[in-house]
Design a protein around this motif. Structure first.
Motif, PDB file in Angstrom:
ATOM      1  N   ALA A  24       0.858  -1.183   0.000  1.00 48.28           N
ATOM      2  CA  ALA A  24       0.000   0.000   0.000  1.00 48.28           C
ATOM      3  C   ALA A  24       0.894   1.232   0.000  1.00 48.28           C
ATOM      4  O   ALA A  24       2.053   1.182   0.440  1.00 48.28           O
ATOM      5  N   GLU A  25       0.373   2.331  -0.501  1.00 44.48           N
ATOM      6  CA  GLU A  25       1.076   3.616  -0.487  1.00 44.48           C
ATOM      7  C   GLU A  25       0.152   4.674   0.100  1.00 44.48           C
ATOM      8  O   GLU A  25      -1.064   4.625  -0.094  1.00 44.48           O
ATOM      9  N   THR A  26       0.731   5.647   0.811  1.00 44.75           N
ATOM     10  CA  THR A  26      -0.043   6.761   1.340  1.00 44.75           C
ATOM     11  C   THR A  26       0.550   8.074   0.846  1.00 44.75           C
ATOM     12  O   THR A  26       1.765   8.221   0.738  1.00 44.75           O
ATOM     13  N   TYR A  27      -0.338   9.007   0.534  1.00 45.52           N
ATOM     14  CA  TYR A  27       0.047  10.330   0.043  1.00 45.52           C
ATOM     15  C   TYR A  27      -0.733  11.383   0.824  1.00 45.52           C
ATOM     16  O   TYR A  27      -1.959  11.319   0.905  1.00 45.52           O
ATOM     17  N   GLY A  28      -0.024  12.346   1.415  1.00 48.45           N
ATOM     18  CA  GLY A  28      -0.675  13.443   2.099  1.00 48.45           C
ATOM     19  C   GLY A  28      -1.137  13.080   3.496  1.00 48.45           C
ATOM     20  O   GLY A  28      -0.816  12.025   4.050  1.00 48.45           O
ATOM     21  N   ALA A  29      -1.904  13.996   4.074  1.00 46.83           N
ATOM     22  CA  ALA A  29      -2.440  13.826   5.420  1.00 46.83           C
ATOM     23  C   ALA A  29      -3.886  14.300   5.429  1.00 46.83           C
ATOM     24  O   ALA A  29      -4.341  14.969   4.514  1.00 46.83           O
ATOM     25  N   GLY A  30      -4.600  13.948   6.480  1.00 45.36           N
ATOM     26  CA  GLY A  30      -6.007  14.318   6.570  1.00 45.36           C
ATOM     27  C   GLY A  30      -6.877  13.080   6.613  1.00 45.36           C
ATOM     28  O   GLY A  30      -6.405  11.969   6.928  1.00 45.36           O
ATOM     29  N   THR A  31      -8.146  13.232   6.303  1.00 48.21           N
ATOM     30  CA  THR A  31      -9.048  12.081   6.280  1.00 48.21           C
ATOM     31  C   THR A  31      -8.569  11.084   5.231  1.00 48.21           C
ATOM     32  O   THR A  31      -8.355  11.441   4.077  1.00 48.21           O
ATOM     33  N   PRO A  32      -8.386   9.814   5.606  1.00 52.32           N
ATOM     34  CA  PRO A  32      -7.886   8.836   4.632  1.00 52.32           C
ATOM     35  C   PRO A  32      -8.942   8.475   3.591  1.00 52.32           C
ATOM     36  O   PRO A  32     -10.132   8.350   3.903  1.00 52.32           O
ATOM     37  N   VAL A  33      -8.488   8.308   2.364  1.00 53.67           N
ATOM     38  CA  VAL A  33      -9.338   7.882   1.248  1.00 53.67           C
ATOM     39  C   VAL A  33      -8.714   6.626   0.664  1.00 53.67           C
ATOM     40  O   VAL A  33      -7.663   6.691   0.016  1.00 53.67           O
ATOM     41  N   LEU A  34      -9.335   5.474   0.902  1.00 54.25           N
ATOM     42  CA  LEU A  34      -8.830   4.215   0.371  1.00 54.25           C
ATOM     43  C   LEU A  34      -9.248   4.092  -1.087  1.00 54.25           C
ATOM     44  O   LEU A  34     -10.440   4.178  -1.410  1.00 54.25           O
ATOM     45  N   LEU A  35      -8.285   3.859  -1.978  1.00 59.16           N
ATOM     46  CA  LEU A  35      -8.520   3.792  -3.421  1.00 59.16           C
ATOM     47  C   LEU A  35      -8.277   2.361  -3.896  1.00 59.16           C
ATOM     48  O   LEU A  35      -7.170   1.842  -3.770  1.00 59.16           O
ATOM     49  N   VAL A  36      -9.312   1.729  -4.464  1.00 52.88           N
ATOM     50  CA  VAL A  36      -9.249   0.321  -4.860  1.00 52.88           C
ATOM     51  C   VAL A  36      -9.350   0.229  -6.381  1.00 52.88           C
ATOM     52  O   VAL A  36     -10.275   0.781  -6.987  1.00 52.88           O
ATOM     53  N   HIS A  37      -8.415  -0.489  -6.990  1.00 48.96           N
ATOM     54  CA  HIS A  37      -8.311  -0.545  -8.448  1.00 48.96           C
ATOM     55  C   HIS A  37      -9.270  -1.558  -9.065  1.00 48.96           C
ATOM     56  O   HIS A  37      -9.983  -2.285  -8.375  1.00 48.96           O
ATOM     57  N   SER A  38      -9.258  -1.614 -10.386  1.00 48.48           N
ATOM     58  CA  SER A  38     -10.154  -2.498 -11.132  1.00 48.48           C
ATOM     59  C   SER A  38      -9.495  -3.858 -11.380  1.00 48.48           C
ATOM     60  O   SER A  38      -8.361  -4.115 -10.977  1.00 48.48           O
ATOM     61  N   ALA A  39     -10.208  -4.748 -12.074  1.00 49.89           N
ATOM     62  CA  ALA A  39      -9.754  -6.124 -12.286  1.00 49.89           C
ATOM     63  C   ALA A  39      -8.409  -6.171 -12.998  1.00 49.89           C
ATOM     64  O   ALA A  39      -8.193  -5.505 -14.010  1.00 49.89           O
ATOM     65  N   GLY A  40      -7.493  -6.970 -12.455  1.00 53.76           N
ATOM     66  CA  GLY A  40      -6.208  -7.208 -13.079  1.00 53.76           C
ATOM     67  C   GLY A  40      -5.206  -6.080 -12.973  1.00 53.76           C
ATOM     68  O   GLY A  40      -4.049  -6.241 -13.353  1.00 53.76           O
ATOM     69  N   GLN A  41      -5.635  -4.941 -12.482  1.00 54.35           N
ATOM     70  CA  GLN A  41      -4.792  -3.758 -12.461  1.00 54.35           C
ATOM     71  C   GLN A  41      -4.073  -3.611 -11.121  1.00 54.35           C
ATOM     72  O   GLN A  41      -3.963  -4.560 -10.355  1.00 54.35           O
ATOM     73  N   SER A  42      -3.598  -2.415 -10.810  1.00 55.83           N
ATOM     74  CA  SER A  42      -2.890  -2.151  -9.561  1.00 55.83           C
ATOM     75  C   SER A  42      -3.174  -0.708  -9.154  1.00 55.83           C
ATOM     76  O   SER A  42      -3.897   0.016  -9.843  1.00 55.83           O
ATOM     77  N   GLY A  43      -2.549  -0.301  -8.045  1.00 58.63           N
ATOM     78  CA  GLY A  43      -2.710   1.070  -7.594  1.00 58.63           C
ATOM     79  C   GLY A  43      -2.224   2.098  -8.588  1.00 58.63           C
ATOM     80  O   GLY A  43      -2.522   3.292  -8.450  1.00 58.63           O
ATOM     81  N   ALA A  44      -1.481   1.672  -9.623  1.00 58.13           N
ATOM     82  CA  ALA A  44      -1.018   2.601 -10.654  1.00 58.13           C
ATOM     83  C   ALA A  44      -2.175   3.303 -11.349  1.00 58.13           C
ATOM     84  O   ALA A  44      -1.994   4.383 -11.918  1.00 58.13           O
ATOM     85  N   GLN A  45      -3.371   2.722 -11.306  1.00 62.62           N
ATOM     86  CA  GLN A  45      -4.527   3.374 -11.920  1.00 62.62           C
ATOM     87  C   GLN A  45      -4.834   4.734 -11.284  1.00 62.62           C
ATOM     88  O   GLN A  45      -5.493   5.571 -11.914  1.00 62.62           O
ATOM     89  N   TRP A  46      -4.350   4.953 -10.071  1.00 61.91           N
ATOM     90  CA  TRP A  46      -4.644   6.193  -9.352  1.00 61.91           C
ATOM     91  C   TRP A  46      -3.478   7.173  -9.407  1.00 61.91           C
ATOM     92  O   TRP A  46      -3.457   8.156  -8.682  1.00 61.91           O
TER      93      TRP A  46
END
Length: 273
Positions: A24-46
């Protein structure tokens, strides 16, 4: 070649979950926003979203689901049960001590986001589920399993590439559409097909009423994977949910829309409680 410039700076986290490394990777501070990718992909989509979210005061938390990106494949092999992914994400939330997170996902990630929000109850502070509904009738598990052997023409990589081109919305520039398709063809087809089997199986209709946080369901008007009727029914079954239809957009809003972070920021701020 132009001089490189920083795009986004985050913190990497390797966690051990069920004896396998999870990323997992985290960017910034504040309220956390969990970002979940699509089928077969990875966090690179974000990759084009995280910097904008961090600049706007959110903590973007990007995961690679098991067997995707930098997360190790489970010992038993590719996962075909989205329930397993949802519980894994909850484990990541606990391990990173994410308090009152917003949950955002796309495609199978959107369906997983719905599942996570139902599991967390009042612990979740908001939900944006894109390109997702509670029960998908557009995929046939038997047909998906027949596609697992690599003996078809064109190749599975080419099917991914051209299928992704077709799944993008009409408003997406050709050059951007080609880049999205090039990124998608990197996926492991055995992993992605098992993801889609999970998508076809997973039925969240019994738990939608337990989602208590402010929610938004988002679909692209050009997304041939979903039907308006199932999206309408899903949104109607969630107690506090808005339905947004994006014109000219297909199955991947975060990759198709320029400065998607600004749009997502607006949706998340609408969910302030």
């Amino acid at each position: 070649m132009t001089d490189p410039r920083p795009h986004a700076t985050g913190t990497a986290h390797y966690l051990e979950i069920n004896g396998r490394l999870a990323f997992a990777e985290t960017y910034g501070a504040g309220t956390p926003v969990l970002l979940v990718h699509s089928a077969g992909q990875s966090g690179a989509q974000w990759r084009d979203t995280v910097a904008g979210l961090a600049e706007r005061g959110w903590q973007a938390v990007v995961v690679d689901l098991p067997g995707h990106g930098r997360s190790e494949l489970p010992a038993a092999g590719p996962i075909s049960d989205l329930d397993t992914y949802a519980q894994w994400c909850v484990t990541v939330i606990r391990a990173l001590d994410l308090r009152r997170p917003r949950i955002v996902g796309c495609s199978i990630g959107g369906k997983i986001a719905l599942d996570i929000a139902a599991r967390l109850g009042d612990e979740a502070s908001g939900l944006v589920a894109m390109a997702a509904d509670a029960h998908n009738n557009g995929q046939n598990e038997r047909a998906l399993r027949r596609a697992l052997p690599d003996a078809a023409s064109p190749s599975r990589a080419d099917r991914t590439y051209y299928g992704t081109l077709a799944a993008c919305g009409g408003a997406v520039a050709p050059q951007r559409r080609a880049l999205i398709a090039e990124m998608h063809r990197r996926e492991d087809p055995c992993v992605s097909l098992n993801d889609l089997i999970g998508w076809s199986r997973h039925d969240l209709r019994p738990v939608l009423a337990t989602i208590t946080c402010p929610s938004r369901l988002v679909i692209g008007a050009d997304d041939f994977w979903l039907t308006d009727s199932t999206a309408d029914a899903t949104a109607a079954a969630i107690p506090n949910c808005e339905l947004t239809v994006l014109q000219g957009v297909g199955h991947y809003p975060m990759e198709e829309i320029p400065d998607f972070a600004a749009m997502l920021d607006g949706w998340l701020r609408d969910q302030q409680v």
